[in-house]
Design a protein around this motif. Structure first.
Motif, PDB file in Angstrom:
ATOM      1  N   UNK A   1       0.807  -1.217   0.000  1.00 43.55           N
ATOM      2  CA  UNK A   1       0.000   0.000   0.000  1.00 43.55           C
ATOM      3  C   UNK A   1       0.845   1.274   0.000  1.00 43.55           C
ATOM      4  N   UNK A   2       2.125   1.170   0.341  1.00 40.17           N
ATOM      5  CA  UNK A   2       2.989   2.343   0.374  1.00 40.17           C
ATOM      6  C   UNK A   2       3.862   2.480  -0.870  1.00 40.17           C
ATOM      7  N   UNK A   3       3.836   1.479  -1.747  1.00 38.40           N
ATOM      8  CA  UNK A   3       4.749   1.507  -2.884  1.00 38.40           C
ATOM      9  C   UNK A   3       4.487   2.709  -3.790  1.00 38.40           C
ATOM     10  N   UNK A   4       3.219   3.016  -4.029  1.00 35.89           N
ATOM     11  CA  UNK A   4       2.906   4.159  -4.889  1.00 35.89           C
ATOM     12  C   UNK A   4       3.459   5.451  -4.299  1.00 35.89           C
ATOM     13  N   UNK A   5       3.305   5.612  -2.975  1.00 34.48           N
ATOM     14  CA  UNK A   5       3.827   6.815  -2.334  1.00 34.48           C
ATOM     15  C   UNK A   5       5.338   6.892  -2.488  1.00 34.48           C
ATOM     16  N   UNK A   6       6.002   5.737  -2.469  1.00 32.03           N
ATOM     17  CA  UNK A   6       7.445   5.721  -2.657  1.00 32.03           C
ATOM     18  C   UNK A   6       7.835   6.204  -4.038  1.00 32.03           C
ATOM     19  N   UNK A   7       7.084   5.789  -5.049  1.00 38.84           N
ATOM     20  CA  UNK A   7       7.361   6.233  -6.406  1.00 38.84           C
ATOM     21  C   UNK A   7       7.105   7.733  -6.547  1.00 38.84           C
ATOM     22  N   UNK A   8       6.041   8.207  -5.932  1.00 46.03           N
ATOM     23  CA  UNK A   8       5.756   9.643  -5.985  1.00 46.03           C
ATOM     24  C   UNK A   8       6.845  10.444  -5.285  1.00 46.03           C
ATOM     25  N   UNK A   9       7.438   9.846  -4.271  1.00 45.84           N
ATOM     26  CA  UNK A   9       8.485  10.542  -3.528  1.00 45.84           C
ATOM     27  C   UNK A   9       9.766  10.673  -4.344  1.00 45.84           C
ATOM     28  N   UNK A  10       9.857   9.913  -5.450  1.00 46.75           N
ATOM     29  CA  UNK A  10      11.020  10.047  -6.320  1.00 46.75           C
ATOM     30  C   UNK A  10      11.795   8.779  -6.565  1.00 46.75           C
ATOM     31  N   UNK A  11      11.308   7.643  -6.038  1.00 42.35           N
ATOM     32  CA  UNK A  11      11.998   6.382  -6.289  1.00 42.35           C
ATOM     33  C   UNK A  11      11.946   6.044  -7.770  1.00 42.35           C
ATOM     34  N   UNK A  12      12.956   5.324  -8.239  1.00 41.60           N
ATOM     35  CA  UNK A  12      13.029   4.959  -9.654  1.00 41.60           C
ATOM     36  C   UNK A  12      12.360   3.620  -9.953  1.00 41.60           C
ATOM     37  N   UNK A  13      11.799   2.998  -8.950  1.00 42.16           N
ATOM     38  CA  UNK A  13      11.096   1.749  -9.173  1.00 42.16           C
ATOM     39  C   UNK A  13      11.022   0.932  -7.912  1.00 42.16           C
ATOM     40  N   UNK A  14      10.468  -0.263  -8.022  1.00 46.09           N
ATOM     41  CA  UNK A  14      10.403  -1.115  -6.849  1.00 46.09           C
ATOM     42  C   UNK A  14      10.426  -2.582  -7.241  1.00 46.09           C
ATOM     43  N   UNK A  15      10.932  -3.380  -6.312  1.00 48.47           N
ATOM     44  CA  UNK A  15      10.963  -4.825  -6.449  1.00 48.47           C
ATOM     45  C   UNK A  15      10.430  -5.452  -5.175  1.00 48.47           C
ATOM     46  N   UNK A  16      10.001  -6.688  -5.274  1.00 51.55           N
ATOM     47  CA  UNK A  16       9.568  -7.406  -4.081  1.00 51.55           C
ATOM     48  C   UNK A  16      10.768  -8.115  -3.471  1.00 51.55           C
ATOM     49  N   UNK A  17      10.712  -8.321  -2.160  1.00 54.32           N
ATOM     50  CA  UNK A  17      11.849  -8.903  -1.453  1.00 54.32           C
ATOM     51  C   UNK A  17      12.102 -10.355  -1.821  1.00 54.32           C
ATOM     52  N   UNK A  18      11.075 -11.034  -2.351  1.00 54.98           N
ATOM     53  CA  UNK A  18      11.294 -12.426  -2.738  1.00 54.98           C
ATOM     54  C   UNK A  18      11.658 -12.555  -4.221  1.00 54.98           C
ATOM     55  N   UNK A  19      12.079 -11.439  -4.840  1.00 59.47           N
ATOM     56  CA  UNK A  19      12.541 -11.497  -6.234  1.00 59.47           C
ATOM     57  C   UNK A  19      13.751 -12.419  -6.323  1.00 59.47           C
ATOM     58  N   UNK A  20      13.948 -13.004  -7.478  1.00 54.46           N
ATOM     59  CA  UNK A  20      15.112 -13.851  -7.689  1.00 54.46           C
ATOM     60  C   UNK A  20      16.380 -13.004  -7.623  1.00 54.46           C
ATOM     61  N   UNK A  21      17.481 -13.584  -7.189  1.00 58.20           N
ATOM     62  CA  UNK A  21      18.730 -12.810  -7.096  1.00 58.20           C
ATOM     63  C   UNK A  21      19.090 -12.096  -8.394  1.00 58.20           C
ATOM     64  N   UNK A  22      18.919 -12.786  -9.517  1.00 54.71           N
ATOM     65  CA  UNK A  22      19.269 -12.155 -10.794  1.00 54.71           C
ATOM     66  C   UNK A  22      18.337 -10.990 -11.123  1.00 54.71           C
ATOM     67  N   UNK A  23      17.085 -11.043 -10.631  1.00 50.35           N
ATOM     68  CA  UNK A  23      16.162  -9.939 -10.856  1.00 50.35           C
ATOM     69  C   UNK A  23      16.575  -8.715 -10.039  1.00 50.35           C
ATOM     70  N   UNK A  24      17.007  -8.951  -8.811  1.00 51.75           N
ATOM     71  CA  UNK A  24      17.460  -7.844  -7.981  1.00 51.75           C
ATOM     72  C   UNK A  24      18.716  -7.204  -8.568  1.00 51.75           C
ATOM     73  N   UNK A  25      19.649  -8.023  -8.987  1.00 55.52           N
ATOM     74  CA  UNK A  25      20.887  -7.498  -9.566  1.00 55.52           C
ATOM     75  C   UNK A  25      20.601  -6.721 -10.850  1.00 55.52           C
ATOM     76  N   UNK A  26      19.731  -7.270 -11.689  1.00 53.16           N
ATOM     77  CA  UNK A  26      19.369  -6.572 -12.926  1.00 53.16           C
ATOM     78  C   UNK A  26      18.677  -5.254 -12.615  1.00 53.16           C
TER      79      UNK A  26
END
Length: 221
Positions: free
Chosen positions: A88-113
């Motif tokens: 529920x806070x991810x949108x606010x994070x993007x509005x605050x200026x973040x360049x994107x978001x990932x989930x914590x259970x993303x695969x290691x290669x997804x996080x690195x990419x």
């Protein structure tokens, strides 16, 4: 070498991120923060390329930390890491200026990419996921009384074609889809996107999508 700051209140989570990042030849961890205040302080000290920013942290949360880092004019880019793909806070994070978001259970290669993409100035959130996120949280958008979007100087600075492309970016079209549907070369689309970002002051594609919603070029279906 991409420098990364890890901001998360869970020591084991920070340890896992550090182990993964330091296994890469092109990445180094310059610090760890257990809350938002520490993250803001360490960004000012180390000027990392990327911050892996948790949202829910004690004291200053990740959203406010992101807002302060961006407001400081730092070149650091923020990659939100969240427990759920539609936190529920991810949108606010993007509005605050973040360049994107990932989930914590993303695969290691997804996080690195994702880190490499953000460091290179790209957005991490896929266009279709961006649209789903913004549709889910469009009620956070402020009302736009009075003047229509056309009066917004960020929009009036665009050519008719650029406005058209910004609109379809907001609708979740990728560069390939824009090129195919508008009968343009993909290199031409990339040039238009670059000019749109420069004219509107958007940091990346995610911020351009938010602009399209803010100015009502795009409305939720």
């Amino acid at each position: 070498m991409t420098t990364v700051l890890i901001a998360d209140d869970q020591p084991m989570q920070r340890f896992g991120f550090r182990m993964l990042l330091e296994s890469q030849d092109d990445m180094t961890v310059v610090g760890e923060a257990g809350n938002g205040s520490e993250a803001v302080h360490l960004v000012a000290r180390h000027h990392p390329d990327v911050v892996l920013m948790d949202i829910r942290m004690p004291g200053l949360d990740g959203i406010e930390a992101t807002r302060r880092i961006i407001a400081s004019g730092a070149r650091t880019r923020i990659l939100i890491v969240t427990t759920f793909d539609l936190d529920e806070y991810a949108y606010d994070g993007l509005r605050a200026g973040a360049s994107g978001f990932l989930v914590k259970d993303a695969l290691p290669e997804e996080l690195l990419a994702g880190i490499r993409a953000v460091a290179a100035g790209d957005a991490v959130v896929a266009p279709t996921l961006t649209r789903r996120l913004l549709d889910a949280y469009v009620h956070h958008l402020p009302a736009t009384p009075g003047a229509p979007f056309a009066a917004d100087p960020r929009i009036t600075a665009l050519t008719e074609r650029e406005r058209e492309i910004l609109t379809v970016i907001g609708q979740g079209w990728s560069n390939t889809e824009i090129a195919s549907r508008l009968h343009l070369a993909e290199s031409t689309v990339k040039t238009h996107v670059t000019r749109i970002l420069a004219k509107t002051g958007a940091r990346d594609r995610v911020q351009a999508v938010i602009l399209a919603y803010d100015t009502r070029l795009v409305t939720p279906m």
